[in-house]
Design a protein around this motif. Structure first.
Motif, short mmCIF file in Angstrom:
data_model
loop_
_atom_site.label_atom_id
_atom_site.label_comp_id
_atom_site.label_asym_id
_atom_site.label_seq_id
_atom_site.Cartn_x
_atom_site.Cartn_y
_atom_site.Cartn_z
N MET A 1 0.83 -1.20 0.00
CA MET A 1 0.00 0.00 0.00
C MET A 1 0.87 1.26 0.00
O MET A 1 2.01 1.22 0.44
N ILE A 2 0.28 2.33 -0.46
CA ILE A 2 1.02 3.57 -0.65
C ILE A 2 0.18 4.76 -0.14
O ILE A 2 -1.02 4.81 -0.40
N ASP A 3 0.85 5.71 0.51
CA ASP A 3 0.24 7.02 0.76
C ASP A 3 1.25 8.07 0.35
O ASP A 3 2.24 8.30 1.04
N LEU A 4 0.99 8.72 -0.77
CA LEU A 4 1.99 9.63 -1.31
C LEU A 4 1.90 11.06 -0.76
O LEU A 4 2.69 11.92 -1.17
N HIS A 5 1.00 11.29 0.16
CA HIS A 5 0.90 12.65 0.73
C HIS A 5 0.15 12.57 2.05
O HIS A 5 -1.07 12.48 2.05
N CYS A 6 0.88 12.58 3.15
CA CYS A 6 0.21 12.72 4.43
C CYS A 6 1.09 13.51 5.39
O CYS A 6 2.29 13.67 5.16
N HIS A 7 0.47 14.04 6.42
CA HIS A 7 1.14 14.90 7.39
C HIS A 7 1.31 14.13 8.69
O HIS A 7 0.56 14.33 9.65
N LEU A 8 2.28 13.21 8.72
CA LEU A 8 2.46 12.36 9.90
C LEU A 8 2.63 13.17 11.17
O LEU A 8 2.11 12.81 12.23
N GLU A 20 1.94 1.77 13.07
CA GLU A 20 0.88 1.07 12.33
C GLU A 20 1.21 1.04 10.82
O GLU A 20 0.94 0.04 10.15
N CYS A 21 1.81 2.12 10.30
CA CYS A 21 2.23 2.13 8.89
C CYS A 21 3.25 1.01 8.65
O CYS A 21 3.19 0.29 7.65
N GLU A 22 4.18 0.86 9.58
CA GLU A 22 5.20 -0.18 9.48
C GLU A 22 4.56 -1.56 9.50
O GLU A 22 4.88 -2.43 8.70
N ARG A 23 3.63 -1.75 10.46
CA ARG A 23 2.98 -3.05 10.61
C ARG A 23 2.26 -3.45 9.32
O ARG A 23 2.22 -4.60 8.93
N ARG A 24 1.69 -2.45 8.65
CA ARG A 24 0.93 -2.72 7.43
C ARG A 24 1.79 -2.72 6.18
O ARG A 24 1.29 -2.92 5.07
N GLN A 43 12.79 12.53 12.04
CA GLN A 43 13.12 11.69 13.19
C GLN A 43 12.03 10.64 13.45
O GLN A 43 12.33 9.52 13.85
N LEU A 44 10.77 11.03 13.25
CA LEU A 44 9.65 10.11 13.47
C LEU A 44 9.82 8.82 12.67
O LEU A 44 9.38 7.76 13.09
N ALA A 45 10.44 8.95 11.50
CA ALA A 45 10.55 7.81 10.58
C ALA A 45 11.98 7.32 10.48
O ALA A 45 12.34 6.63 9.52
N ALA A 46 12.81 7.66 11.46
CA ALA A 46 14.24 7.34 11.39
C ALA A 46 14.50 5.85 11.20
O ALA A 46 15.47 5.46 10.57
N ASN A 47 13.60 5.01 11.73
CA ASN A 47 13.82 3.56 11.64
C ASN A 47 12.91 2.90 10.61
O ASN A 47 12.77 1.68 10.61
N SER A 48 12.29 3.69 9.76
CA SER A 48 11.32 3.13 8.81
C SER A 48 11.91 3.09 7.41
O SER A 48 12.28 4.13 6.87
N ARG A 49 11.96 1.91 6.83
CA ARG A 49 12.51 1.78 5.48
C ARG A 49 11.57 2.34 4.44
O ARG A 49 11.98 2.74 3.35
N ARG A 50 10.26 2.34 4.72
CA ARG A 50 9.29 2.69 3.69
C ARG A 50 8.75 4.11 3.82
O ARG A 50 7.85 4.48 3.09
N ILE A 51 9.24 4.88 4.76
CA ILE A 51 8.73 6.24 4.93
C ILE A 51 9.81 7.24 4.54
O ILE A 51 10.95 7.13 5.00
N ALA A 205 -8.57 11.02 8.03
CA ALA A 205 -8.02 9.85 7.33
C ALA A 205 -6.69 9.43 7.93
O ALA A 205 -5.86 10.27 8.29
N ASP A 206 -6.49 8.12 8.05
CA ASP A 206 -5.18 7.58 8.39
C ASP A 206 -4.44 7.27 7.09
O ASP A 206 -5.06 7.12 6.04
N PRO A 207 -3.10 7.15 7.17
CA PRO A 207 -2.35 6.92 5.92
C PRO A 207 -2.83 5.70 5.14
O PRO A 207 -2.88 5.74 3.91
#
Ligand code: MN
Length: 243
Positions: A1-8, A20-24, A43-51, A205-207
């Motif tokens: 799944m993809i969310d190309l524009h959100c304000h985390l 939750e984005c990571e889990r999904r 920093q919020l996404a420092a450990n996320s490969r997909r963000i 909306a959630d991502p």
């Protein structure tokens, strides 16, 4: 799944949304509204490969935050993604349009000088002016017009400029949004939530809600749900080296 524009960074509990984005297994382009928000949001996404985190200066904030353009310039080498940027010609923001145009042009020139970026672009009430700016700065990079509601002639013009389009579930519940989406080339469409500002069923909306566009796009394109998902993932791979 993809969310190309959100304000985390603007969710009540950004860390929980990231988890939750990571889990999904969601791919996310996390946009910011001011340069001063960039580093904390990254920093919020420092450990996320997909963000990935985009450096932005939202047109609605330009009147108050244009002073952050120096910071924008300093931070630009840190990311391949820019947004949310653009122009807003709606009544509350029309008064700052000249300054917005100046800032947006400066951003496009900085992106061009840096070798190009991927940009997610706001164009409410200013679709023609945004296309003018993009046309004058073709080397700024790859453009994604977010929640774009241009006329059919402006759509042809945007397509000629090589633009991509990100569409969300809220856009595809309105007749005008659906009619606009029908004009978009299928191979240039990407999903977005615009959360937490975008809504689904009357809530923020959630991502992962971005993927709700699959069903309306399947109807629009006369494809099966599974072929629509395949199309959107293929589009994303063509757009980004992330997937
Ligand atoms: Mn947005």
């Amino acid at each position: 799944m993809i969310d190309l524009h959100c304000h985390l960074d603007l969710y009540d509990d950004p860390a929980a949304v990231v988890t939750e984005c990571e889990r999904r297994g969601l791919y996310v382009l996390s946009v910011t509204t001011t340069p001063s928000a960039f580093e904390g949001t990254q920093q919020l996404a420092a450990n996320s490969r997909r963000i990935r985190t985009a450096l932005g200066l939202h047109p609605e904030l330009v009147a108050r935050r244009a002073g952050e353009m120096n910071l924008f310039e300093t931070l630009l080498p840190m990311t391949d993604y820019v947004g949310e940027v653009g122009l807003d010609g709606s009544a509350p923001h029309r008064a700052s349009l000249d300054l917005q145009r100046e800032v947006f042009t400066k951003i496009l020139r900085l992106c061009a000088a840096a070798g190009g970026r991927k940009l997610t672009i706001h164009s409410r009430g200013a679709t023609g002016a945004v296309l003018d700016a993009l046309e004058q700065n073709p080397k700024a990079g790859t453009f994604v017009l977010h929640w774009y509601l241009g006329s059919s002639r402006q759509m042809e013009r945007a397509v000629r400029l090589g633009a991509w389009f990100s569409v969300g579930p809220a856009m595809l519940t309105s007749a005008r949004g659906l009619a606009t989406a029908a004009l978009m080339p299928q191979d240039r469409v990407l999903p977005e939530s615009d959360g937490p500002f975008g809504t689904v069923e009357g809530r923020s909306a959630d991502p992962w809600d971005a993927w709700r566009v699959v069903s309306p796009l399947a109807s629009l394109w006369n494809l099966s749900v599974s072929d629509t998902q395949t199309r959107l993932m293929a589009n994303f791979r063509n757009f980004s080296d992330l997937a």
